[in-house]
Design a protein around this motif. Structure first.
Motif, PDB file in Angstrom:
ATOM      1  N   ILE A 116      51.283 -74.386  -8.954  1.00  0.00           N
ATOM      2  CA  ILE A 116      49.921 -74.216  -8.424  1.00  0.00           C
ATOM      3  C   ILE A 116      49.973 -73.630  -7.011  1.00  0.00           C
ATOM      4  CG2 ILE A 116      49.695 -76.570  -7.531  1.00  0.00           C
ATOM      5  CD1 ILE A 116      46.892 -74.591  -9.235  1.00  0.00           C
ATOM      6  N   ASP A 117      50.938 -74.058  -6.197  1.00  0.00           N
ATOM      7  CA  ASP A 117      51.064 -73.516  -4.846  1.00  0.00           C
ATOM      8  C   ASP A 117      51.483 -72.047  -4.888  1.00  0.00           C
ATOM      9  OD1 ASP A 117      50.431 -76.045  -3.987  1.00  0.00           O
ATOM     10  OD2 ASP A 117      52.444 -76.545  -3.276  1.00  0.00           O
ATOM     11  N   ALA A 118      52.414 -71.731  -5.779  1.00  0.00           N
ATOM     12  CA  ALA A 118      52.862 -70.338  -5.918  1.00  0.00           C
ATOM     13  C   ALA A 118      51.703 -69.449  -6.359  1.00  0.00           C
ATOM     14  CB  ALA A 118      54.020 -70.252  -6.910  1.00  0.00           C
ATOM     15  N   GLU A 119      50.919 -69.939  -7.301  1.00  0.00           N
ATOM     16  CA  GLU A 119      49.773 -69.175  -7.785  1.00  0.00           C
ATOM     17  C   GLU A 119      48.739 -68.967  -6.670  1.00  0.00           C
ATOM     18  OE1 GLU A 119      46.382 -70.371 -10.824  1.00  0.00           O
ATOM     19  OE2 GLU A 119      48.351 -70.171 -11.810  1.00  0.00           O
ATOM     20  N   MET A 120      48.504 -70.004  -5.869  1.00  0.00           N
ATOM     21  CA  MET A 120      47.550 -69.869  -4.766  1.00  0.00           C
ATOM     22  C   MET A 120      48.048 -68.859  -3.731  1.00  0.00           C
ATOM     23  SD  MET A 120      45.785 -73.585  -4.040  1.00  0.00           S
ATOM     24  CE  MET A 120      47.245 -74.279  -3.325  1.00  0.00           C
ATOM     25  N   LEU A 121      49.353 -68.842  -3.468  1.00  0.00           N
ATOM     26  CA  LEU A 121      49.896 -67.877  -2.507  1.00  0.00           C
ATOM     27  C   LEU A 121      49.746 -66.438  -3.009  1.00  0.00           C
ATOM     28  CD1 LEU A 121      53.007 -69.885  -1.311  1.00  0.00           C
ATOM     29  CD2 LEU A 121      51.061 -69.174   0.100  1.00  0.00           C
ATOM     30  N   VAL A 122      49.936 -66.242  -4.306  1.00  0.00           N
ATOM     31  CA  VAL A 122      49.726 -64.907  -4.883  1.00  0.00           C
ATOM     32  C   VAL A 122      48.260 -64.521  -4.737  1.00  0.00           C
ATOM     33  CG1 VAL A 122      49.692 -63.573  -7.039  1.00  0.00           C
ATOM     34  CG2 VAL A 122      51.673 -65.008  -6.497  1.00  0.00           C
ATOM     35  N   ARG A 123      47.373 -65.421  -5.083  1.00  0.00           N
ATOM     36  CA  ARG A 123      45.941 -65.123  -4.995  1.00  0.00           C
ATOM     37  C   ARG A 123      45.512 -64.862  -3.557  1.00  0.00           C
ATOM     38  NH1 ARG A 123      43.472 -69.999  -7.861  1.00  0.00           N
ATOM     39  NH2 ARG A 123      41.521 -69.008  -7.226  1.00  0.00           N
ATOM     40  N   ALA A 124      46.090 -65.597  -2.599  1.00  0.00           N
ATOM     41  CA  ALA A 124      45.774 -65.365  -1.181  1.00  0.00           C
ATOM     42  C   ALA A 124      46.201 -63.972  -0.759  1.00  0.00           C
ATOM     43  CB  ALA A 124      46.457 -66.425  -0.316  1.00  0.00           C
ATOM     44  N   GLU A 125      47.346 -63.505  -1.237  1.00  0.00           N
ATOM     45  CA  GLU A 125      47.811 -62.151  -0.905  1.00  0.00           C
ATOM     46  C   GLU A 125      46.898 -61.080  -1.485  1.00  0.00           C
ATOM     47  OE1 GLU A 125      50.077 -61.076   1.226  1.00  0.00           O
ATOM     48  OE2 GLU A 125      50.515 -63.147   1.731  1.00  0.00           O
ATOM     49  N   LEU A 126      46.184 -61.425  -2.541  1.00  0.00           N
ATOM     50  CA  LEU A 126      45.259 -60.480  -3.161  1.00  0.00           C
ATOM     51  C   LEU A 126      43.858 -60.567  -2.542  1.00  0.00           C
ATOM     52  CD1 LEU A 126      46.375 -60.909  -6.865  1.00  0.00           C
ATOM     53  CD2 LEU A 126      46.869 -58.990  -5.333  1.00  0.00           C
ATOM     54  N   GLY A 127      43.723 -61.368  -1.495  1.00  0.00           N
ATOM     55  CA  GLY A 127      42.468 -61.424  -0.764  1.00  0.00           C
ATOM     56  C   GLY A 127      41.533 -62.551  -1.155  1.00  0.00           C
ATOM     57  N   GLU A 128      41.923 -63.405  -2.085  1.00  0.00           N
ATOM     58  CA  GLU A 128      41.069 -64.527  -2.457  1.00  0.00           C
ATOM     59  C   GLU A 128      41.149 -65.609  -1.387  1.00  0.00           C
ATOM     60  OE1 GLU A 128      41.211 -66.100  -6.458  1.00  0.00           O
ATOM     61  OE2 GLU A 128      42.171 -64.252  -7.141  1.00  0.00           O
ATOM     62  N   THR A 129      40.096 -66.375  -1.259  1.00  0.00           N
ATOM     63  CA  THR A 129      40.097 -67.508  -0.341  1.00  0.00           C
ATOM     64  C   THR A 129      40.563 -68.732  -1.108  1.00  0.00           C
ATOM     65  OG1 THR A 129      38.257 -66.535   0.867  1.00  0.00           O
ATOM     66  CG2 THR A 129      38.679 -68.877   1.229  1.00  0.00           C
ATOM     67  N   VAL A 130      41.780 -69.154  -0.791  1.00  0.00           N
ATOM     68  CA  VAL A 130      42.368 -70.335  -1.431  1.00  0.00           C
ATOM     69  C   VAL A 130      42.999 -71.198  -0.336  1.00  0.00           C
ATOM     70  CG1 VAL A 130      42.765 -69.356  -3.724  1.00  0.00           C
ATOM     71  CG2 VAL A 130      44.452 -69.020  -1.950  1.00  0.00           C
TER      72      VAL A 130
END
Length: 178
Positions: A116-130
């Motif tokens: 879940i942390d890895a997925e959130m870091l990927v999403r953060a790099e794509l500009g999502e607010t996580v």
């Protein structure tokens, strides 16, 4: 199917004492041309990143056993971000991101990366607010290095492409330090 072996990081190119670097002091020559046969990654952080991508990282779990300085963390974070943005478009379906993360977590199972942390870091790099601000620094290092290695493999980066990506990460880290 086994992963193709990449050449060892720098193939001894830094054996000349005039070219040796001290640990992660940043680039020796910020005006150096881009990576390639004559211009490998500039720093030990870049060398380590390259070794991780080739499954040749010298430490257990792919992450360094000793302390990690801020410059290395910036290089690894930048390389991770560059690889993520090369692999995914902003707004990529969560299922696609989840599959890639699940594969990386499985491949590096012994590191016990929290998916879940890895997925959130990927999403953060794509500009999502996580919510990634409170993640453990050891998790950040592990995800940045090991997910970078998996993404480099998934993208089938050749030696020159990997050198270019790592060199760009080092340049970005040097710019942030300056």
């Amino acid at each position: 199917m086994s992963k193709p072996k990449r050449r060892p990081a720098n193939q001894g190119r830094h054996a000349d004492p005039a070219r040796l670097r001290r640990p992660n002091e940043g680039p020796r020559d910020p005006a150096a041309p881009s990576a390639g046969p004559d211009h490998p990654p500039w720093t030990n952080a870049g060398d380590y990143l390259r070794a991780a991508a080739g499954d040749e990282a010298p430490a257990r779990f792919g992450t360094p056993s000793g302390p990690v300085d801020d410059y290395a963390r910036r290089v690894w974070h930048n390389a991770f971000g560059l690889a993520v943005r090369r692999r995914f478009e902003p707004g990529s379906p969560l299922a696609e991101i989840s599959r890639t993360v699940a594969t990386a977590v499985h491949v590096h199972e012994v590191a016990a990366l929290p998916a879940i942390d890895a997925e959130m870091l990927v999403r953060a790099e794509l500009g999502e607010t996580v919510p990634v601000g409170e993640l453990d620094p050891a998790v950040l290092v592990g995800v940045h290095l090991l997910l970078f290695a998996s993404l480099a493999d998934e993208l089938a980066l050749g030696d020159d492409e990997l050198d270019d990506l790592v060199t760009e990460a080092e340049r970005l880290a040097a710019a942030l330090a300056g």
